[in-house]
Design a protein around this motif. Structure first.
Motif, PDB file in Angstrom:
ATOM      1  N   HIS A 234       0.808  -1.224   0.000  1.00  0.00           N
ATOM      2  CA  HIS A 234       0.000   0.000   0.000  1.00  0.00           C
ATOM      3  C   HIS A 234       0.839   1.269   0.000  1.00  0.00           C
ATOM      4  CE1 HIS A 234       1.047  -0.713   4.172  1.00  0.00           C
ATOM      5  NE2 HIS A 234       0.766   0.553   4.445  1.00  0.00           N
ATOM      6  N   MET A 235       2.166   1.139  -0.023  1.00  0.00           N
ATOM      7  CA  MET A 235       3.035   2.313   0.017  1.00  0.00           C
ATOM      8  C   MET A 235       3.745   2.510  -1.318  1.00  0.00           C
ATOM      9  SD  MET A 235       5.035   2.458   3.629  1.00  0.00           S
ATOM     10  CE  MET A 235       4.192   2.685   5.197  1.00  0.00           C
ATOM     11  N   THR A 236       3.897   3.763  -1.720  1.00  0.00           N
ATOM     12  CA  THR A 236       4.652   4.083  -2.924  1.00  0.00           C
ATOM     13  C   THR A 236       6.156   3.970  -2.631  1.00  0.00           C
ATOM     14  OG1 THR A 236       4.810   6.438  -2.407  1.00  0.00           O
ATOM     15  CG2 THR A 236       2.885   5.711  -3.679  1.00  0.00           C
ATOM     16  N   VAL A 237       6.941   4.063  -3.682  1.00  0.00           N
ATOM     17  CA  VAL A 237       8.395   4.033  -3.524  1.00  0.00           C
ATOM     18  C   VAL A 237       8.845   5.159  -2.595  1.00  0.00           C
ATOM     19  CG1 VAL A 237      10.586   4.375  -4.734  1.00  0.00           C
ATOM     20  CG2 VAL A 237       8.799   2.952  -5.765  1.00  0.00           C
ATOM     21  N   ARG A 238       8.315   6.363  -2.814  1.00  0.00           N
ATOM     22  CA  ARG A 238       8.712   7.512  -1.983  1.00  0.00           C
ATOM     23  C   ARG A 238       8.329   7.283  -0.519  1.00  0.00           C
ATOM     24  NH1 ARG A 238       7.093  11.229  -4.958  1.00  0.00           N
ATOM     25  NH2 ARG A 238       9.053  12.251  -5.570  1.00  0.00           N
ATOM     26  N   GLU A 239       7.154   6.713  -0.269  1.00  0.00           N
ATOM     27  CA  GLU A 239       6.710   6.465   1.107  1.00  0.00           C
ATOM     28  C   GLU A 239       7.588   5.417   1.799  1.00  0.00           C
ATOM     29  OE1 GLU A 239       1.937   7.534   0.617  1.00  0.00           O
ATOM     30  OE2 GLU A 239       2.675   5.510   0.171  1.00  0.00           O
ATOM     31  N   HIS A 240       8.071   4.426   1.031  1.00  0.00           N
ATOM     32  CA  HIS A 240       8.981   3.431   1.603  1.00  0.00           C
ATOM     33  C   HIS A 240      10.270   4.092   2.097  1.00  0.00           C
ATOM     34  CE1 HIS A 240       6.568   0.128  -0.198  1.00  0.00           C
ATOM     35  NE2 HIS A 240       7.179  -0.619   0.699  1.00  0.00           N
ATOM     36  N   VAL A 241      10.797   5.009   1.284  1.00  0.00           N
ATOM     37  CA  VAL A 241      12.048   5.674   1.642  1.00  0.00           C
ATOM     38  C   VAL A 241      11.837   6.627   2.823  1.00  0.00           C
ATOM     39  CG1 VAL A 241      13.918   7.157   0.791  1.00  0.00           C
ATOM     40  CG2 VAL A 241      12.884   5.459  -0.729  1.00  0.00           C
ATOM     41  N   MET A 242      10.660   7.234   2.886  1.00  0.00           N
ATOM     42  CA  MET A 242      10.376   8.189   3.962  1.00  0.00           C
ATOM     43  C   MET A 242      10.113   7.502   5.303  1.00  0.00           C
ATOM     44  SD  MET A 242       7.633  11.348   3.937  1.00  0.00           S
ATOM     45  CE  MET A 242       8.422  12.080   2.499  1.00  0.00           C
ATOM     46  N   PHE A 243       9.637   6.257   5.262  1.00  0.00           N
ATOM     47  CA  PHE A 243       9.221   5.560   6.481  1.00  0.00           C
ATOM     48  C   PHE A 243      10.303   5.535   7.566  1.00  0.00           C
ATOM     49  CE2 PHE A 243       8.481   1.915   9.203  1.00  0.00           C
ATOM     50  CZ  PHE A 243       7.134   2.033   9.514  1.00  0.00           C
ATOM     51  N   PRO A 244      11.537   5.088   7.266  1.00  0.00           N
ATOM     52  CA  PRO A 244      12.549   5.066   8.334  1.00  0.00           C
ATOM     53  C   PRO A 244      12.920   6.462   8.830  1.00  0.00           C
ATOM     54  CG  PRO A 244      13.537   4.541   6.223  1.00  0.00           C
ATOM     55  CD  PRO A 244      12.064   4.536   6.015  1.00  0.00           C
ATOM     56  N   LEU A 245      12.821   7.466   7.970  1.00  0.00           N
ATOM     57  CA  LEU A 245      13.127   8.834   8.403  1.00  0.00           C
ATOM     58  C   LEU A 245      12.105   9.321   9.418  1.00  0.00           C
ATOM     59  CD1 LEU A 245      14.019  10.299   4.896  1.00  0.00           C
ATOM     60  CD2 LEU A 245      15.613   9.791   6.743  1.00  0.00           C
ATOM     61  N   LEU A 246      10.877   8.843   9.272  1.00  0.00           N
ATOM     62  CA  LEU A 246       9.811   9.216  10.207  1.00  0.00           C
ATOM     63  C   LEU A 246       9.868   8.412  11.500  1.00  0.00           C
ATOM     64  CD1 LEU A 246       6.820   9.475   7.697  1.00  0.00           C
ATOM     65  CD2 LEU A 246       7.787  11.384   9.022  1.00  0.00           C
TER      66      LEU A 246
ATOM     67  N   GLN B  70      12.422   8.629 -11.008  1.00  0.00           N
ATOM     68  CA  GLN B  70      11.302   8.663 -11.956  1.00  0.00           C
ATOM     69  C   GLN B  70      10.172   7.702 -11.573  1.00  0.00           C
ATOM     70  OE1 GLN B  70      11.520  11.052 -14.281  1.00  0.00           O
ATOM     71  NE2 GLN B  70      13.535  11.483 -13.358  1.00  0.00           N
ATOM     72  N   LEU B  71      10.434   6.812 -10.600  1.00  0.00           N
ATOM     73  CA  LEU B  71       9.428   5.810 -10.207  1.00  0.00           C
ATOM     74  C   LEU B  71       8.899   6.064  -8.805  1.00  0.00           C
ATOM     75  CD1 LEU B  71      11.326   2.628 -11.486  1.00  0.00           C
ATOM     76  CD2 LEU B  71       9.648   4.006 -12.723  1.00  0.00           C
ATOM     77  N   ALA B  72       9.123   7.242  -8.275  1.00  0.00           N
ATOM     78  CA  ALA B  72       8.806   7.538  -6.869  1.00  0.00           C
ATOM     79  C   ALA B  72       7.329   7.351  -6.524  1.00  0.00           C
ATOM     80  CB  ALA B  72       9.235   8.959  -6.526  1.00  0.00           C
ATOM     81  N   GLY B  73       6.437   7.533  -7.486  1.00  0.00           N
ATOM     82  CA  GLY B  73       5.003   7.434  -7.205  1.00  0.00           C
ATOM     83  C   GLY B  73       4.416   6.052  -7.437  1.00  0.00           C
ATOM     84  N   ARG B  74       5.229   5.105  -7.830  1.00  0.00           N
ATOM     85  CA  ARG B  74       4.717   3.765  -8.127  1.00  0.00           C
ATOM     86  C   ARG B  74       4.624   2.902  -6.861  1.00  0.00           C
ATOM     87  NH1 ARG B  74       7.195   1.519 -13.836  1.00  0.00           N
ATOM     88  NH2 ARG B  74       6.748   3.370 -15.106  1.00  0.00           N
ATOM     89  N   TYR B  75       3.742   1.882  -6.968  1.00  0.00           N
ATOM     90  CA  TYR B  75       3.583   0.904  -5.888  1.00  0.00           C
ATOM     91  C   TYR B  75       4.375  -0.358  -6.238  1.00  0.00           C
ATOM     92  CZ  TYR B  75      -0.157   3.863  -4.118  1.00  0.00           C
ATOM     93  OH  TYR B  75      -0.863   4.924  -3.600  1.00  0.00           O
ATOM     94  N   PRO B  76       4.685  -1.202  -5.261  1.00  0.00           N
ATOM     95  CA  PRO B  76       5.488  -2.400  -5.520  1.00  0.00           C
ATOM     96  C   PRO B  76       4.970  -3.274  -6.660  1.00  0.00           C
ATOM     97  CG  PRO B  76       5.341  -2.052  -3.170  1.00  0.00           C
ATOM     98  CD  PRO B  76       4.454  -1.014  -3.811  1.00  0.00           C
ATOM     99  N   ALA B  77       3.661  -3.403  -6.787  1.00  0.00           N
ATOM    100  CA  ALA B  77       3.089  -4.250  -7.842  1.00  0.00           C
ATOM    101  C   ALA B  77       3.417  -3.737  -9.242  1.00  0.00           C
ATOM    102  CB  ALA B  77       1.576  -4.345  -7.669  1.00  0.00           C
ATOM    103  N   GLU B  78       3.811  -2.477  -9.324  1.00  0.00           N
ATOM    104  CA  GLU B  78       4.128  -1.863 -10.623  1.00  0.00           C
ATOM    105  C   GLU B  78       5.628  -1.875 -10.926  1.00  0.00           C
ATOM    106  OE1 GLU B  78       0.869   1.618 -11.027  1.00  0.00           O
ATOM    107  OE2 GLU B  78       2.153   1.804  -9.237  1.00  0.00           O
ATOM    108  N   LEU B  79       6.407  -2.566 -10.108  1.00  0.00           N
ATOM    109  CA  LEU B  79       7.866  -2.562 -10.248  1.00  0.00           C
ATOM    110  C   LEU B  79       8.397  -3.928 -10.658  1.00  0.00           C
ATOM    111  CD1 LEU B  79       8.754  -0.629  -6.959  1.00  0.00           C
ATOM    112  CD2 LEU B  79       8.528   0.350  -9.261  1.00  0.00           C
TER     113      LEU B  79
END
Length: 355
Positions: free
Chosen positions: A91-103, A131-140
């Protein structure tokens, strides 16, 4: 610095780790190499804090984090983890995955939290996912998912990055690409990396030092070159570089091989353990082939495999099969040919590797 002292782990009647001692310096890239069931993942889990040891201790930066009576859980250690299965949240985008540990990472530095969005963009750039920051895992793709897992692990700049066979699910081309990516990230972040793998080529290509494990014990610790060229035990010789352990006699620092009695080989750092057992390790690329009847004793070619810049031969010598790797620019042999074998000098071996 990480210190593993006399570490042991027992599951019921099975001993997974047996008195392991290891020192890891800050900023080192350590590969823990061994076959399935050798204890390498158990060692990683104990370093991460997923379980207590049966005996011994783990010390990180002078703080005791694991012993039979004490366990600091993973979330209270300044570590990042990269798993074989990627472990991404659908349920998380690429950008949200990277932001999670920072939060949520308790060790995230104040300046990283203050400049969180900038840090996310820097990490996405680092792993080539901007360029893929808004994608979800299923799209990668598989390689893209692995990059997300790496980005998430390094985002908060952990002191220790633990990787459990992170490339085993990828195809050959992607593995090669991700090796380079991990090395680049290591240089940029200067994190200490402990990398578990059963793939000797990964360990040799990436690590500062390799820890070779077998049946819950450490067999050898050393640089990739030292482990490859100077194996200390029979297991390391056979597992790393696929050495042929030649039987013979040591006389005043010179080895006389049992099945090549005309040969006399100098001691180029053969371990005391192998000498005591009357062995001399020979890697496949150290052999020199010549048509049968020339100097040296020999055998018969039973298998030929073309490998691009190399030809891999299997030679039947009495009741044994020896592996020989030769350059495509050397004289060619075919199944059924009689050949003689002799040992190249170390200078010849290096020269042949450069062809």
């Amino acid at each position: 610095m990480i210190s593993v002292r006399d570490l042991k782990k027992v599951y019921d009647s099975f001993t997974a780790l047996q008195s392991v001692d290891l020192e890891i310096e800050d900023g080192e890239f350590i590969a823990i190499l061994g076959p399935s069931g050798c204890g390498k993942t158990t060692l990683l889990k104990l370093m991460a804090g997923f379980m207590k040891p049966t005996s011994g201790e783990v010390i990180i930066d002078d703080a005791l984090v694991a012993s039979p009576r004490q366990l600091t859980p993973p979330e209270e250690r300044n570590i990042g983890m990269v798993f074989q299965s990627f472990a991404l949240w659908p349920h998380m985008t690429v950008r949200e995955h990277v932001m999670f540990p920072l939060l949520h990472h308790r060790f995230t530095a104040k300046d990283l939290k203050k400049n969180m969005r900038e840090r996310v963009e820097t990490v996405l750039e680092l792993v080539g996912l901007k360029q893929l920051a808004g994608r979800y895992p299923a799209e990668l793709s598989g390689g893209q998912k692995q990059r997300v897992a790496l980005a998430r692990a390094v985002a908060a700049l952990p002191r220790l990055l633990l990787m459990d066979e992170p490339l085993s699910a990828l195809d050959v081309e992607l593995r090669m690409e991700m090796r380079r990516e991990i090395q680049r990230i290591h240089r940029k972040t200067q994190s200490t990396i402990v990398y578990v793998t059963h793939d000797q080529s990964e360990a040799l290509a990436m690590a500062d030092r390799i820890v070779v494990m077998n049946e819950g014990r450490i067999e050898q610790v050393g640089t990739p070159e030292a482990v490859y060229t100077k194996p200390e035990t029979e297991f390391v010789a056979a597992f790393v570089g696929k050495c042929q352990l030649m039987k013979g006699t040591w006389e005043e620092g010179v080895f006389i091989p049992e099945k090549l009695p005309l040969e006399r080989w100098k001691d180029h750092g053969v371990s005391v353990k192998l000498k005591k057992k009357g062995f001399y390790p020979v890697r496949p690329e150290q052999w020199r082939l010549a048509p049968g009847g020339e100097r040296g004793e020999g055998g018969i070619v039973t298998l030929v495999q073309y490998q691009g810049k190399e030809i891999h031969y299997t030679i039947q010598v009495e009741n044994e099969e020896w592996e020989v790797h030769d350059s495509v620019y050397s004289p060619r042999f075919y199944v059924g040919d009689e050949v003689s074998l002799s040992l190249r000098s170390f200078a010849e071996t290096r020269e042949a590797a450069l062809v």
